[in-house]
Design a protein around this motif. Structure first.
Motif, PDB file in Angstrom:
ATOM      1  N   SER A   1     138.700  15.529  72.298  1.00  0.00           N
ATOM      2  CA  SER A   1     139.415  16.760  71.972  1.00  0.00           C
ATOM      3  C   SER A   1     140.904  16.440  71.934  1.00  0.00           C
ATOM      4  CB  SER A   1     139.132  17.865  72.983  1.00  0.00           C
ATOM      5  OG  SER A   1     139.571  17.478  74.280  1.00  0.00           O
TER       6      SER A   1
ATOM      7  N   ASN B   1     144.516  17.807  73.166  1.00  0.00           N
ATOM      8  CA  ASN B   1     145.122  18.740  74.110  1.00  0.00           C
ATOM      9  C   ASN B   1     146.360  19.426  73.533  1.00  0.00           C
ATOM     10  OD1 ASN B   1     143.254  18.136  76.194  1.00  0.00           O
ATOM     11  ND2 ASN B   1     144.407  16.265  76.658  1.00  0.00           N
ATOM     12  N   ALA B   2     147.112  18.700  72.727  1.00  0.00           N
ATOM     13  CA  ALA B   2     148.337  19.263  72.149  1.00  0.00           C
ATOM     14  C   ALA B   2     148.770  18.411  70.969  1.00  0.00           C
ATOM     15  CB  ALA B   2     149.455  19.332  73.178  1.00  0.00           C
TER      16      ALA B   2
ATOM     17  N   THR C   1     149.562  23.751  71.903  1.00  0.00           N
ATOM     18  CA  THR C   1     148.480  23.278  72.760  1.00  0.00           C
ATOM     19  C   THR C   1     147.130  23.720  72.191  1.00  0.00           C
ATOM     20  OG1 THR C   1     148.396  25.244  74.150  1.00  0.00           O
ATOM     21  CG2 THR C   1     150.017  23.553  74.740  1.00  0.00           C
ATOM     22  N   SER C   2     146.075  23.180  72.763  1.00  0.00           N
ATOM     23  CA  SER C   2     144.742  23.553  72.308  1.00  0.00           C
ATOM     24  C   SER C   2     144.457  25.019  72.572  1.00  0.00           C
ATOM     25  CB  SER C   2     143.693  22.686  73.001  1.00  0.00           C
ATOM     26  OG  SER C   2     143.791  22.829  74.411  1.00  0.00           O
TER      27      SER C   2
ATOM     28  N   ASN D   1     141.445  22.952  65.322  1.00  0.00           N
ATOM     29  CA  ASN D   1     140.821  22.121  66.355  1.00  0.00           C
ATOM     30  C   ASN D   1     139.526  21.484  65.869  1.00  0.00           C
ATOM     31  OD1 ASN D   1     142.898  22.798  68.140  1.00  0.00           O
ATOM     32  ND2 ASN D   1     141.777  24.530  68.997  1.00  0.00           N
TER      33      ASN D   1
ATOM     34  N   ASN E   1     148.390  14.498  71.992  1.00  0.00           N
ATOM     35  CA  ASN E   1     147.824  14.118  73.289  1.00  0.00           C
ATOM     36  C   ASN E   1     146.320  14.282  73.164  1.00  0.00           C
ATOM     37  OD1 ASN E   1     146.921  15.061  76.290  1.00  0.00           O
ATOM     38  ND2 ASN E   1     148.542  13.517  76.316  1.00  0.00           N
TER      39      ASN E   1
ATOM     40  N   LYS F   1     142.309  13.545  74.218  1.00  0.00           N
ATOM     41  CA  LYS F   1     141.346  13.222  75.261  1.00  0.00           C
ATOM     42  C   LYS F   1     140.325  12.257  74.674  1.00  0.00           C
ATOM     43  CE  LYS F   1     138.166  15.304  78.623  1.00  0.00           C
ATOM     44  NZ  LYS F   1     137.563  16.580  79.105  1.00  0.00           N
TER      45      LYS F   1
ATOM     46  N   ALA G   1     143.327  10.622  78.912  1.00  0.00           N
ATOM     47  CA  ALA G   1     144.027  11.263  77.803  1.00  0.00           C
ATOM     48  C   ALA G   1     145.324  10.488  77.583  1.00  0.00           C
ATOM     49  CB  ALA G   1     144.329  12.723  78.099  1.00  0.00           C
TER      50      ALA G   1
ATOM     51  N   ASP H   1     148.827   9.712  74.633  1.00  0.00           N
ATOM     52  CA  ASP H   1     149.592  10.127  73.464  1.00  0.00           C
ATOM     53  C   ASP H   1     149.462   9.099  72.341  1.00  0.00           C
ATOM     54  OD1 ASP H   1     152.461  11.682  75.132  1.00  0.00           O
ATOM     55  OD2 ASP H   1     150.486  12.453  74.576  1.00  0.00           O
TER      56      ASP H   1
END
Length: 119
Positions: free
Chosen positions: A30, A32-33, A52-53, A73, A98, A100, A105, A107
């Motif tokens: 996923s 995150n941002a 962000t998510s 997403n 960022n 996952k 997680a 960058d």
């Protein structure tokens, strides 16, 4: 490994619009941002906008009301809609995510896309 690919940069006249895209691919669980940064010649890289998510957003004061950040997403893609562009917006725009991945997680950065705003 995760890759980020930006697209949508180019040459535009002051007052015009551009839409940047950032597509993430690879072993992604996923995101995150997603953030958009820019670096003008001779200047430090600066954060322009971030999402962000959960949908929380941040905008630099210099772009508030003119730029809009969004993300898909499901497609692991981020967007930056830039309107009322100014010549001082000329820079290389970088996507940062960022992500996952299994176990952690971290960058990741894209290669950058040039945006040139003519006066």
């Amino acid at each position: 490994q995760v890759q980020l690919v930006e697209s949508g940069g180019g040459l535009v006249q002051a007052g015009g619009s551009l839409r940047l895209s950032c597509a993430a691919s690879g072993r992604i669980l996923s995101i995150n941002a997603i953030g958009w940064y820019r670096q003008a010649p001779g200047k430090q890289r600066e954060l322009v906008a971030r999402i962000t998510s959960g949908g929380d957003t941040f905008y630099a004061d210099s772009v508030k009301g003119r730029f809009h950040i969004s993300s898909d997403n499901a497609e692991n893609t981020g967007y930056l809609q830039m309107s009322s562009l100014k010549p001082e917006g000329t820079a290389v725009y970088y996507c940062n995510a960022n992500v996952k991945v299994i176990g952690t997680a971290r960058d990741y950065w894209g290669q950058g896309t040039q945006v040139t705003v003519s006066s």
